[in-house]
Design a protein around this motif. Structure first.
Motif, PDB file in Angstrom:
ATOM      1  N   ALA A 260       0.911  -1.377  -0.140  1.00 14.88           N
ATOM      2  CA  ALA A 260      -0.040   0.029  -0.124  1.00 14.88           C
ATOM      3  C   ALA A 260       0.782   1.379  -0.070  1.00 14.88           C
ATOM      4  O   ALA A 260       0.495   2.450  -0.667  1.00 14.88           O
ATOM      5  CB  ALA A 260      -1.039   0.052   1.197  1.00 14.88           C
ATOM      6  N   ALA A 261       1.908   1.125   0.538  1.00 16.11           N
ATOM      7  CA  ALA A 261       2.892   2.187   0.750  1.00 16.11           C
ATOM      8  C   ALA A 261       3.535   2.537  -0.448  1.00 16.11           C
ATOM      9  O   ALA A 261       3.633   3.763  -1.057  1.00 16.11           O
ATOM     10  CB  ALA A 261       4.009   2.105   1.791  1.00 16.11           C
ATOM     11  N   ARG A 262       4.001   1.496  -1.114  1.00 15.94           N
ATOM     12  CA  ARG A 262       4.527   1.680  -2.491  1.00 15.94           C
ATOM     13  C   ARG A 262       3.668   2.169  -3.598  1.00 15.94           C
ATOM     14  O   ARG A 262       4.023   2.921  -4.272  1.00 15.94           O
ATOM     15  CB  ARG A 262       4.874   0.097  -2.928  1.00 15.94           C
ATOM     16  N   LEU A 263       2.318   1.488  -3.652  1.00 15.69           N
ATOM     17  CA  LEU A 263       1.293   2.260  -4.533  1.00 15.69           C
ATOM     18  C   LEU A 263       0.890   3.524  -4.193  1.00 15.69           C
ATOM     19  O   LEU A 263       0.970   4.539  -4.984  1.00 15.69           O
ATOM     20  CB  LEU A 263       0.012   1.375  -4.199  1.00 15.69           C
ATOM     21  N   ALA A 264       1.069   4.222  -2.805  1.00 22.13           N
ATOM     22  CA  ALA A 264       0.783   5.511  -2.547  1.00 22.13           C
ATOM     23  C   ALA A 264       2.129   6.287  -3.026  1.00 22.13           C
ATOM     24  O   ALA A 264       1.797   7.381  -3.590  1.00 22.13           O
ATOM     25  CB  ALA A 264       0.882   5.729  -0.917  1.00 22.13           C
ATOM     26  N   ALA A 265       3.272   5.766  -2.970  1.00 20.75           N
ATOM     27  CA  ALA A 265       4.521   6.529  -3.571  1.00 20.75           C
ATOM     28  C   ALA A 265       4.468   6.441  -4.984  1.00 20.75           C
ATOM     29  O   ALA A 265       4.799   7.518  -5.412  1.00 20.75           O
ATOM     30  CB  ALA A 265       5.881   5.785  -2.967  1.00 20.75           C
ATOM     31  N   GLU A 266       4.139   5.323  -5.599  1.00 20.16           N
ATOM     32  CA  GLU A 266       3.667   5.610  -6.887  1.00 20.16           C
ATOM     33  C   GLU A 266       2.923   6.670  -7.741  1.00 20.16           C
ATOM     34  O   GLU A 266       2.998   7.115  -8.439  1.00 20.16           O
ATOM     35  CB  GLU A 266       3.333   4.110  -7.706  1.00 20.16           C
ATOM     36  N   ILE A 267       1.777   6.760  -6.846  1.00 18.56           N
ATOM     37  CA  ILE A 267       0.774   7.562  -7.116  1.00 18.56           C
ATOM     38  C   ILE A 267       1.190   8.908  -6.970  1.00 18.56           C
ATOM     39  O   ILE A 267       1.174   9.882  -7.905  1.00 18.56           O
ATOM     40  CB  ILE A 267      -0.584   7.366  -6.286  1.00 18.56           C
ATOM     41  N   LYS A 268       2.074   9.250  -5.835  1.00 15.32           N
ATOM     42  CA  LYS A 268       2.535  10.604  -5.513  1.00 15.32           C
ATOM     43  C   LYS A 268       3.557  10.946  -6.564  1.00 15.32           C
ATOM     44  O   LYS A 268       3.538  12.054  -7.169  1.00 15.32           O
ATOM     45  CB  LYS A 268       3.267  10.531  -4.112  1.00 15.32           C
ATOM     46  N   ALA A 269       4.419   9.938  -7.043  1.00 17.08           N
ATOM     47  CA  ALA A 269       5.669  10.110  -8.178  1.00 17.08           C
ATOM     48  C   ALA A 269       4.800  10.482  -9.557  1.00 17.08           C
ATOM     49  O   ALA A 269       5.168  11.359 -10.210  1.00 17.08           O
ATOM     50  CB  ALA A 269       6.264   9.086  -8.196  1.00 17.08           C
TER      51      ALA A 269
ATOM     52  N   ALA B 165       3.365  14.215 -13.593  1.00 15.20           N
ATOM     53  CA  ALA B 165       2.092  15.160 -14.419  1.00 15.20           C
ATOM     54  C   ALA B 165       2.347  16.600 -13.971  1.00 15.20           C
ATOM     55  O   ALA B 165       2.204  17.161 -15.157  1.00 15.20           O
ATOM     56  CB  ALA B 165       0.810  14.568 -13.851  1.00 15.20           C
ATOM     57  N   LYS B 166       2.437  17.040 -12.908  1.00 16.63           N
ATOM     58  CA  LYS B 166       2.521  18.476 -12.210  1.00 16.63           C
ATOM     59  C   LYS B 166       3.977  18.916 -13.301  1.00 16.63           C
ATOM     60  O   LYS B 166       3.921  20.146 -13.692  1.00 16.63           O
ATOM     61  CB  LYS B 166       2.883  18.515 -10.882  1.00 16.63           C
ATOM     62  N   ALA B 167       4.959  18.300 -13.213  1.00 16.70           N
ATOM     63  CA  ALA B 167       6.143  18.658 -14.048  1.00 16.70           C
ATOM     64  C   ALA B 167       5.959  18.699 -15.478  1.00 16.70           C
ATOM     65  O   ALA B 167       6.342  19.427 -16.042  1.00 16.70           O
ATOM     66  CB  ALA B 167       7.302  17.703 -13.752  1.00 16.70           C
ATOM     67  N   ALA B 168       5.127  17.917 -16.007  1.00 17.21           N
ATOM     68  CA  ALA B 168       4.743  17.797 -17.355  1.00 17.21           C
ATOM     69  C   ALA B 168       3.960  19.151 -17.648  1.00 17.21           C
ATOM     70  O   ALA B 168       4.435  19.764 -18.572  1.00 17.21           O
ATOM     71  CB  ALA B 168       3.984  16.505 -17.667  1.00 17.21           C
ATOM     72  N   LYS B 169       3.106  19.251 -17.005  1.00 16.62           N
ATOM     73  CA  LYS B 169       2.193  20.542 -16.914  1.00 16.62           C
ATOM     74  C   LYS B 169       3.090  21.716 -16.905  1.00 16.62           C
ATOM     75  O   LYS B 169       2.765  22.749 -17.595  1.00 16.62           O
ATOM     76  CB  LYS B 169       1.229  20.541 -15.986  1.00 16.62           C
ATOM     77  N   ALA B 170       3.883  21.788 -15.838  1.00 12.46           N
ATOM     78  CA  ALA B 170       4.668  23.045 -15.793  1.00 12.46           C
ATOM     79  C   ALA B 170       5.802  23.245 -16.983  1.00 12.46           C
ATOM     80  O   ALA B 170       6.076  24.491 -17.532  1.00 12.46           O
ATOM     81  CB  ALA B 170       5.763  22.945 -14.727  1.00 12.46           C
ATOM     82  N   LYS B 171       6.148  22.061 -17.538  1.00 12.65           N
ATOM     83  CA  LYS B 171       6.978  21.928 -18.869  1.00 12.65           C
ATOM     84  C   LYS B 171       6.286  22.645 -20.263  1.00 12.65           C
ATOM     85  O   LYS B 171       6.696  23.334 -20.841  1.00 12.65           O
ATOM     86  CB  LYS B 171       7.574  20.525 -19.078  1.00 12.65           C
ATOM     87  N   ARG B 172       4.858  22.025 -20.003  1.00 13.95           N
ATOM     88  CA  ARG B 172       4.062  22.574 -21.228  1.00 13.95           C
ATOM     89  C   ARG B 172       3.759  24.132 -21.065  1.00 13.95           C
ATOM     90  O   ARG B 172       3.906  24.967 -22.104  1.00 13.95           O
ATOM     91  CB  ARG B 172       2.792  21.864 -21.286  1.00 13.95           C
ATOM     92  N   LYS B 173       3.665  24.376 -19.898  1.00 18.01           N
ATOM     93  CA  LYS B 173       3.371  26.008 -19.771  1.00 18.01           C
ATOM     94  C   LYS B 173       4.622  26.933 -19.981  1.00 18.01           C
ATOM     95  O   LYS B 173       4.413  27.836 -20.474  1.00 18.01           O
ATOM     96  CB  LYS B 173       3.106  26.351 -17.854  1.00 18.01           C
ATOM     97  N   ALA B 174       5.753  26.230 -19.525  1.00 19.07           N
ATOM     98  CA  ALA B 174       6.988  27.049 -19.898  1.00 19.07           C
ATOM     99  C   ALA B 174       7.258  27.113 -21.446  1.00 19.07           C
ATOM    100  O   ALA B 174       7.747  27.966 -21.772  1.00 19.07           O
ATOM    101  CB  ALA B 174       8.238  26.223 -19.295  1.00 19.07           C
ATOM    102  N   ALA B 175       6.991  26.014 -22.138  1.00 21.01           N
ATOM    103  CA  ALA B 175       7.023  25.975 -23.538  1.00 21.01           C
ATOM    104  C   ALA B 175       5.970  26.868 -24.232  1.00 21.01           C
ATOM    105  O   ALA B 175       6.438  27.761 -25.140  1.00 21.01           O
ATOM    106  CB  ALA B 175       6.671  24.841 -24.222  1.00 21.01           C
TER     107      ALA B 175
END
Length: 195
Positions: free
Chosen positions: A120-129, A134-144
């Protein structure tokens, strides 16, 4: 049995909760404080009620319930004619033997519960990652998009500056032409006066 009913035990025959595999002194105190004093009571309690005891989550409740049911089955009375002293001795020795045979199963259940928690902890970490990615990809698209807008603004600014420069150059040439015309007119007047 005190009342002769099959499957029912009097208080003296019930197994104290602290004697159950996987239950330490602190957990035993906690369970007793919430009305669960014996293994039989733990086996009989509703899953939802067990989960509602503070500090006992769904996984832990499931493990405790399974172990309690296993212990209750192992310690179960052999039948209504088990009142003789010999039967009691046989029952006592079979309970001790069952305790020894059962301990790997209890620890195995505990291990499974820990593995489930780790999973469960591993799955939670994967979801968080995944969320972070997704947040980083969104920021990258915004920066582009911002970089593209900046590049367009820069091109427009250069074009505007070029137009302003061209306009200024024309204005300067016009003023120079005017100044030359005035100077030429003055020079022609001087020539006339000399004649």
């Amino acid at each position: 049995m005190a009342d002769g009913t099959a499957g029912m035990k009097d208080e003296a025959e019930m197994t104290p909760i602290q004697n159950m595999r996987g239950v330490g002194p602190a957990l035993a105190r906690h369970l007793r404080a919430h009305g669960v004093a014996t293994v039989e009571e733990l086996a009989a309690i509703d899953d939802g009620d067990l989960c509602r005891i503070p500090g006992i989550g769904e996984r832990r409740a499931a493990v405790l319930k399974r172990v309690a049911l296993m212990e209750e089955e192992t310690v179960a009375e052999p039948g209504p004619d088990a009142n003789s002293a010999d039967d009691e001795k046989t029952k006592s020795s079979s309970v001790q033997a069952a305790d020894q045979d059962r301990s790997p199963s209890a620890s195995e259940l505990e291990m499974k519960a820990r593995l489930a928690e780790a999973e469960a902890a591993r799955l939670a970490a994967e979801i968080k990652a995944a969320k972070a990615e997704a947040k980083a990809a969104k920021a990258k698209r915004k920066a582009a998009v911002l970089a593209e807008e900046f590049a367009e603004a820069r091109i427009k600014a250069k074009q505007k500056a070029k137009k302003v420069k061209a306009k200024a150059k024309k204005a300067i040439e016009k003023e120079k032409a005017k100044a030359k015309a005035i100077l030429d007119a003055k020079a022609a007047e001087k020539k006339k006066k000399r004649k």
